[in-house]
Design a protein around this motif. Structure first.
Motif: not given
Length: 496
Positions: A369-370, A373-374, A376-377
């Motif tokens: 999640n962290e 997610g980061r 991918n951003k």
């Protein structure tokens, strides 16, 4: 012969004007073998060299030049076969497949036909909805790649680059076990993952190192297989899905209008969203296969195959099962983590790095999640992560110790991601420890209750309103109040 007889699945049928249709898909995946030299010559396989720079006399088909088999390419094919749980044929034969292209100097391709190096195998494909399906592998054979014709450098001439000519390919042929574009995409994704784990192909579709010929036919549910069309050289997983859907619709429209499907080879144009005819589909007899007279039959020693088998890495399915059993992960989370070998290694370094065995579920949640997610951003993958497994492990340790809350951990992660540093040092330097002093938390709660008598009345009538008080208290404490202590104090003060 392993044949998977699949019942018709209504959710995967395609609605036509006259009823439902089922699409039947088989894939021929061409995977470039990871090797420094070509299949039958010592020329380099490096990508991106000047045109015709990586070409030997054998690749250029100069008179009198004879092919010599590259043992590492054979070993890579055998490793791949073992990874696909397939039969390894101890005796195989190289054949000449006769056809003319300007970028194929010999006028034939050295391939394998009746006696390939790898026989039947199977891939278990995990679908997004949690379903798993077996896809049969019919064969894997070795063959040499052709060169590249270039048509856009001159209005009147075409150019030929032979750098790829003679590069070793593994053609992995599936059975027609796939029933939707999503299944086909998932199959290629899983196959690419296996190849990358084995180190036998890098799976880089942008460079053409992995591409697929997609065979598509449609039929009424329960009817015999229809006439198939082959869509050549599709070089992205997304395009594979689009090509299947486009071609299935084309065939359905023809059949519903009373027409028939001609067996042919087609190309997919992703810009126009259409397939178009390339040529009528060749049959094996059109290629006039015969054993290559310059190459002896390939005979493998059983002990050599066993040695290769003993050195195989842990593969995705086995790793996924171990992650579920060892760390208590859900099948979905385990699947996400094992999708790439580097990702799985990163997770394990977080879960057990520095001699500390951490909670597997907490480690997986934070990484997925962290971190992911980061990344991918930022358009990055785990190999270019600015945050090390050691740093994430330290953040998880701070949460487990009660030094920081989960909310503070998100802020801490953002600091470490953008600025770096030791998480423990950052927490100390920036005063990020969560408040565990019950007196301090109680004072914050008292002030909020005193300022909001209307909300107190509401929460007494509807206890689910407690979340509003929690939010206000966390805000007042700068997100540092211990969540459990805060909940306990609020409930006691409000009499809930």
């Amino acid at each position: 012969m392993t044949v998977h007889v699949r019942p018709t699945e209504p959710k995967k049928l395609i609605s036509g004007a006259t009823g439902d249709w089922e699409v039947v898909i088989g894939l021929e995946v061409h995977a470039q073998v990871a090797s420094n030299a070509k299949l039958f010559s010592g020329a380099s396989t490096a990508f991106g060299g000047p045109p015709n720079d990586h070409v030997s006399l054998v690749d250029a088909a100069m008179p009198g030049m004879l092919p010599v088999i590259n043992q590492e390419c054979v070993a890579q094919a055998v490793r791949t076969g073992l990874g696909l749980k397939a039969q390894i044929n101890l005796t195989s034969v190289f054949d000449r497949k006769n056809y003319f292209y300007p970028d194929l100097p010999q006028g034939y391709q050295i391939s394998q036909y009746l006696q390939p190096v790898v026989g039947e195998g199977e891939v278990i494909v995990d679908l997004p909805d949690g379903e798993s399906i077996p896809v049969g592998i019919e064969r894997l054979h070795l063959e040499q790649d052709a060169g590249k014709s270039i048509h856009d450098l001159s209005p009147t001439q075409s150019f030929v680059d032979l750098n790829r000519s003679g590069v070793a390919l593994m053609e992995i042929v599936s059975r027609p076990d796939l029933r939707s574009a999503e299944e086909a995409k998932a199959y290629v994704t899983k196959l690419r993952t296996i190849l990358r784990y084995l180190g036998t192909c890098d799976g880089d579709m942008e460079k053409g190192n992995l591409r697929a010929d997609v065979n598509v036919s449609v039929r009424r549910p329960g009817a015999p297989f229809g006439t198939r069309c082959e869509i050549k050289n599709v070089n992205s997983i997304r395009f594979i899905g689009q090509a299947i859907e486009t071609e299935a619709r084309r065939q359905i429209e023809i059949l519903e209008d009373g027409g028939s499907i001609s067996q042919e080879t087609r190309l997919f144009d992703p810009t126009k969203g259409e397939t178009r005819s390339m040529r009528s589909k060749e049959e094996a007899h059109d290629y006039r296969y015969f054993p290559d007279p310059d190459l002896l039959p390939l005979v493998l020693k059983p002990e050599w195959v066993e040695e290769l088998k003993s050195r195989l890495p842990e593969l995705p399915d086995e790793k996924k099962a171990r992650f579920i059993a060892t760390y208590g992960l859900s099948p979905y989370d385990a699947g996400v983590l094992v999708a790439e070998r580097e990702t799985a290694a990163y997770f394990e370094a977080v879960a057990e790095g520095g001699g500390v065995k951490r909670d597997g579920k907490a480690a997986a949640n934070f990484v997925i999640n962290e971190l992911f997610g980061r990344l991918n951003k930022e358009g990055k993958d785990v190999t270019s992560s600015p945050v090390s497994p050691h740093q994430i492990g330290a953040i998880l340790d701070l949460i487990a110790e009660g030094t920081i809350s989960s909310k503070i951990a998100k802020d801490l992660f953002e600091i470490v991601f953008t600025e770096g540093g030791d998480p423990r040092v950052v927490v100390e330097a920036r005063g990020m420890k969560q408040v565990t002093d019950l007196g301090a938390i109680e004072q914050v709660v008292d002030e909020i209750i005193a300022r909001n008598p209307d909300k107190v009345a509401q929460v007494l009538a509807k206890p689910t309103m407690l979340g509003w008080f929690v939010g206000q208290a966390m805000k007042a404490s700068g997100g540092k109040a211990n969540p459990q202590a805060l909940n306990d104090i609020l409930k006691a003060k409000l009499g809930i």
